[in-house]
Design a protein around this motif. Sequence first.
Motif, mmCIF file in Angstrom:
data_model
loop_
_atom_site.group_PDB
_atom_site.id
_atom_site.type_symbol
_atom_site.label_atom_id
_atom_site.label_comp_id
_atom_site.label_asym_id
_atom_site.label_seq_id
_atom_site.Cartn_x
_atom_site.Cartn_y
_atom_site.Cartn_z
ATOM 1 N N GLU A 125 7.618 -9.666 -4.293
ATOM 2 C CA GLU A 125 6.414 -10.474 -4.144
ATOM 3 C C GLU A 125 6.537 -11.407 -2.945
ATOM 4 N N GLY A 128 6.109 -9.323 0.174
ATOM 5 C CA GLY A 128 4.725 -8.878 0.276
ATOM 6 C C GLY A 128 3.787 -9.987 0.724
ATOM 7 N N ARG A 129 3.948 -11.165 0.135
ATOM 8 C CA ARG A 129 3.110 -12.294 0.537
ATOM 9 C C ARG A 129 3.375 -12.692 1.983
ATOM 10 N N ASN A 131 4.332 -10.720 4.360
ATOM 11 C CA ASN A 131 3.696 -9.682 5.170
ATOM 12 C C ASN A 131 2.202 -9.969 5.350
ATOM 13 N N ASP A 132 1.521 -10.288 4.267
ATOM 14 C CA ASP A 132 0.077 -10.534 4.353
ATOM 15 C C ASP A 132 -0.235 -11.778 5.179
ATOM 16 N N ALA A 162 12.082 -4.472 3.869
ATOM 17 C CA ALA A 162 10.889 -4.140 4.647
ATOM 18 C C ALA A 162 11.308 -3.440 5.934
ATOM 19 N N GLU A 193 0.983 -4.094 1.504
ATOM 20 C CA GLU A 193 2.160 -3.232 1.333
ATOM 21 C C GLU A 193 2.994 -3.710 0.147
ATOM 22 N N ARG A 194 3.536 -2.755 -0.627
ATOM 23 C CA ARG A 194 4.371 -3.070 -1.778
ATOM 24 C C ARG A 194 5.844 -2.917 -1.415
ATOM 25 N N TYR A 195 6.661 -3.800 -1.965
ATOM 26 C CA TYR A 195 8.087 -3.780 -1.669
ATOM 27 C C TYR A 195 8.871 -3.744 -2.982
#
Length: 276
Positions: A125, A128-129, A131-132, A162, A193-195
């Motif tokens: 999470e 992912g956060r 990345n966004d 990642a 994207e999911r990690y």
Amino acid sequence: MNRRRPPRSASAGELLTTLQQLTSRARREVELQRARVELAEALQREMLPSSLPDCPGLRTAARYAPARSGLDIGGDWYDGFVLPDGALAFAIGDVQGHDVEAAAFMGQVRIAMRAMAATAADPGEIVGRTNDLLLSVDSGLFATCTFVRLDPVAQELHSARAGHVAAVWGTADGRSGLTTDEGGLPLGIRAGERYPVTRRRLTGPGAFVLVTDGVVEGPSYPIDRGLDAVMRLVAVRGTAEAGELADAVLRTAERTGHEDDAAVLVLRHGAVPGRD
């Protein structure tokens, strides 16, 4: 008819003057290059953490080597800090390029990741956060990274990757290998994207070694060969003092002929108190 004059031979005095001018110019260029490298390295040091967290049974160390081309200011980075619940967070990454823009983006990645880790416990999470958030900045750059959450009480290590180089693990009985985290795309490529998170139990003394590709890959040196060299080293010296192991891993980069910057992060678990 025009006749060309024969070339005039320079006198010894003129040759000496020319030689002195060339020597002086070369000295100025060397001094300028030295100052530029020292400034770049000082800037890089300021952008990396001055220390890493550890705890009973865990010793940590990190090393960084600047790029051999470009501005010598790289996008490789590492980090380590204590999470709100008392667990320890570690990260390593590599931003595209090695110039001022890459260094600035590297700072953004570190700050964003720390901010996300303050409100989320799951490494997937957090990545992912991050990345966004970076995509919302629209810098046009991307970065690889591995984020690690280490719980010293439960003796568990959770990680999310990642697009980054696989980590190397080693045990006290001389075994070593590569992590097989599924991972996701580098940061800054695709929103949402999911990690996936990989969970490991830390059983007995050993080491978890994270590197950037500058350590294990070069223009004519494949990454598999570089990772194999690090695995062999960790198998032999996996229980060495954390700083000593980090130095040895960084030295393996000398054989790659790389021109990129390089970073190493060592987590030595099961360390005996007072031995490091």
